[in-house]
Design an enzyme around this catalytic site. Sequence first.
Site, PDB file in Angstrom:
ATOM      1  N   GLU A   1     -26.323  40.407 -24.118  1.00  0.00           N
ATOM      2  CA  GLU A   1     -27.104  40.106 -25.322  1.00  0.00           C
ATOM      3  C   GLU A   1     -26.285  40.022 -26.609  1.00  0.00           C
ATOM      4  O   GLU A   1     -26.396  40.888 -27.489  1.00  0.00           O
ATOM      5  CB  GLU A   1     -28.193  41.161 -25.520  1.00  0.00           C
ATOM      6  CG  GLU A   1     -29.164  41.273 -24.385  1.00  0.00           C
ATOM      7  CD  GLU A   1     -30.355  42.178 -24.732  1.00  0.00           C
ATOM      8  OE1 GLU A   1     -30.320  42.835 -25.772  1.00  0.00           O
ATOM      9  OE2 GLU A   1     -31.297  42.198 -23.951  1.00  0.00           O
TER      10      GLU A   1
ATOM     11  N   GLU B   1     -32.783  41.793 -17.190  1.00  0.00           N
ATOM     12  CA  GLU B   1     -33.402  43.002 -17.741  1.00  0.00           C
ATOM     13  C   GLU B   1     -34.825  42.686 -18.154  1.00  0.00           C
ATOM     14  O   GLU B   1     -35.071  41.663 -18.797  1.00  0.00           O
ATOM     15  CB  GLU B   1     -32.688  43.507 -19.006  1.00  0.00           C
ATOM     16  CG  GLU B   1     -31.427  44.283 -18.781  1.00  0.00           C
ATOM     17  CD  GLU B   1     -30.813  44.788 -20.095  1.00  0.00           C
ATOM     18  OE1 GLU B   1     -31.561  45.048 -21.057  1.00  0.00           O
ATOM     19  OE2 GLU B   1     -29.574  44.898 -20.132  1.00  0.00           O
TER      20      GLU B   1
HETATM   21  C1  BGC Z   1     -30.411  46.204 -23.933  1.00  0.00           C
HETATM   22  C2  BGC Z   1     -30.479  47.611 -23.412  1.00  0.00           C
HETATM   23  C3  BGC Z   1     -31.604  48.356 -24.120  1.00  0.00           C
HETATM   24  C4  BGC Z   1     -32.900  47.656 -23.807  1.00  0.00           C
HETATM   25  C5  BGC Z   1     -34.142  48.319 -24.344  1.00  0.00           C
HETATM   26  C6  BGC Z   1     -31.753  45.565 -24.125  1.00  0.00           C
HETATM   27  O1  BGC Z   1     -31.732  44.868 -25.308  1.00  0.00           O
HETATM   28  O2  BGC Z   1     -29.582  45.438 -23.129  1.00  0.00           O
HETATM   29  O3  BGC Z   1     -29.248  48.226 -23.584  1.00  0.00           O
HETATM   30  O4  BGC Z   1     -31.655  49.698 -23.776  1.00  0.00           O
HETATM   31  O5  BGC Z   1     -32.838  46.370 -24.333  1.00  0.00           O
HETATM   32  O6  BGC Z   1     -34.223  48.285 -25.724  1.00  0.00           O
END
Ligand code: BGC
Length: 442
Positions: free
Chosen positions: A164, A352
């Site tokens: 990101e 994610e």
């Molecule tokens: C990130 C993580 C973060 C998650 C939740 C993502 O933007 O890669 O490191 O913990 O979001 O906020």
Amino acid sequence: MKSKQFPKHFKWGVTISSYQNEGAYNTHGKGPSIWDTFTNRPAFKKGTGNTATDFYTNYKADIDQVKALHLDCFRFSLSWSRIFPQGTGEINPEGVAFYHDVINYALDVGIEPWVTLYHWDLPQALQDLGGWTNRDILTWFETYVDFCTKTYGLKVKTWIILNEPMSFIGLGYFMGMHAPRKKGLKNFLPAAHNAALCQSLGGRIVRQNVEHANIGTTFSCSYVRPLNRRVMHKNAAQRIDALLNRFFIEPSLGLGYPTAAIPGLNRIEKYYQPGDEDLLAFDFDFIGVQYYFKIVAKFSLLPPILFAAEVPAEKRDVKTNAMNLEIYPKGLYKMLEQFNQYSGVKDIYITESGQCFEDELIDGKIQDKARINYFKKTFKYTLKAIENKMPIKGYFIWTLIDNFEWAEGTKPRFGIIYNDFKTQKRTLKKSGLWLKSFLRKR
Ligand code: BGC
């Protein structure tokens, strides 16, 4: 919906990151990172990642859980300053050995290791030289990536270059909310350009060093809608969308930065050197889409250049998570559609997605129904995307265990496993149990 409905080779995984999980922040030869500096300053009151979930000690038990949940892949990141304590130069053999151990253990139990090269924890020594704003980072990053891929490349086949970029550059070098707390366009523009160059440079090094590599990089995204139909708000939404969702993917596809949508950002050209246009592009095998929340945008005179602001979720009577962000599962589908429209995009993984709540342990259990609901709905939308011929190849849950949520500390809990940060005792949440039975029936 059943997991059987997904294609046979669809990958189910989970993602963690070095700073948020490892702990052992100043032992075993590790050098400080910008996040160690950020959380250990007295003014920061939300805890530190000094111990985090102590993955450094617990990695075997944690990977065992990945296996027990019937997942296929485990995505984690390498801490640059654990390998190169000063960012470049001398190597820390204990750090190198640690990642060999993690990779070997995952492979031994039949879990595919997916490695992210950079998940925000820049060596402090490099920040002291300007960090991402210094173009020398291209050389520092090259040395680091070259070493990692030559060291682990026989065992690790899937490599993710950056996690990101808009998050760590936007929050860290524009808003000052994340490490290294830099603000303003004078930091943002060079840092963004150097990160975009490293994104493609990293890809090229992996391709050169790792045989049969599967190379990707990840992008944060938010589904952006205007406050209402008024043209001023619609235009504001387009500008926020360009900044949050298009800024780093488009140069990688050879399309340049989306400055037509936000003309003020064309000042980035000041940081170009001859040949940069070509250097920005790389033919990634896949992109990682990372989705968490929806944004409603309106016209605003502030900030300049963007002339757009978010309407906070709490003012909109919508479902929110522990970070006051709108929970909107359908937004994942919308973003998959949006990214799939680029002709240069090949495979897409959801690298994610997840939700945070202030889960509480009651009678030894965590009843996190809202999280189950989020996964059920986003899995359904993923399936719909596949049925509509989008090349979605996997879904990685954020995250395995409640961990250190950056500037928010340990309050927002994202895990499917609860962590007691005092004892490091793990308890599978109801969402974890649900996932396990969902995946068992494949
Ligand atoms: C990130 C993580 C973060 C998650 C939740 C993502 O933007 O890669 O490191 O913990 O979001 O906020």
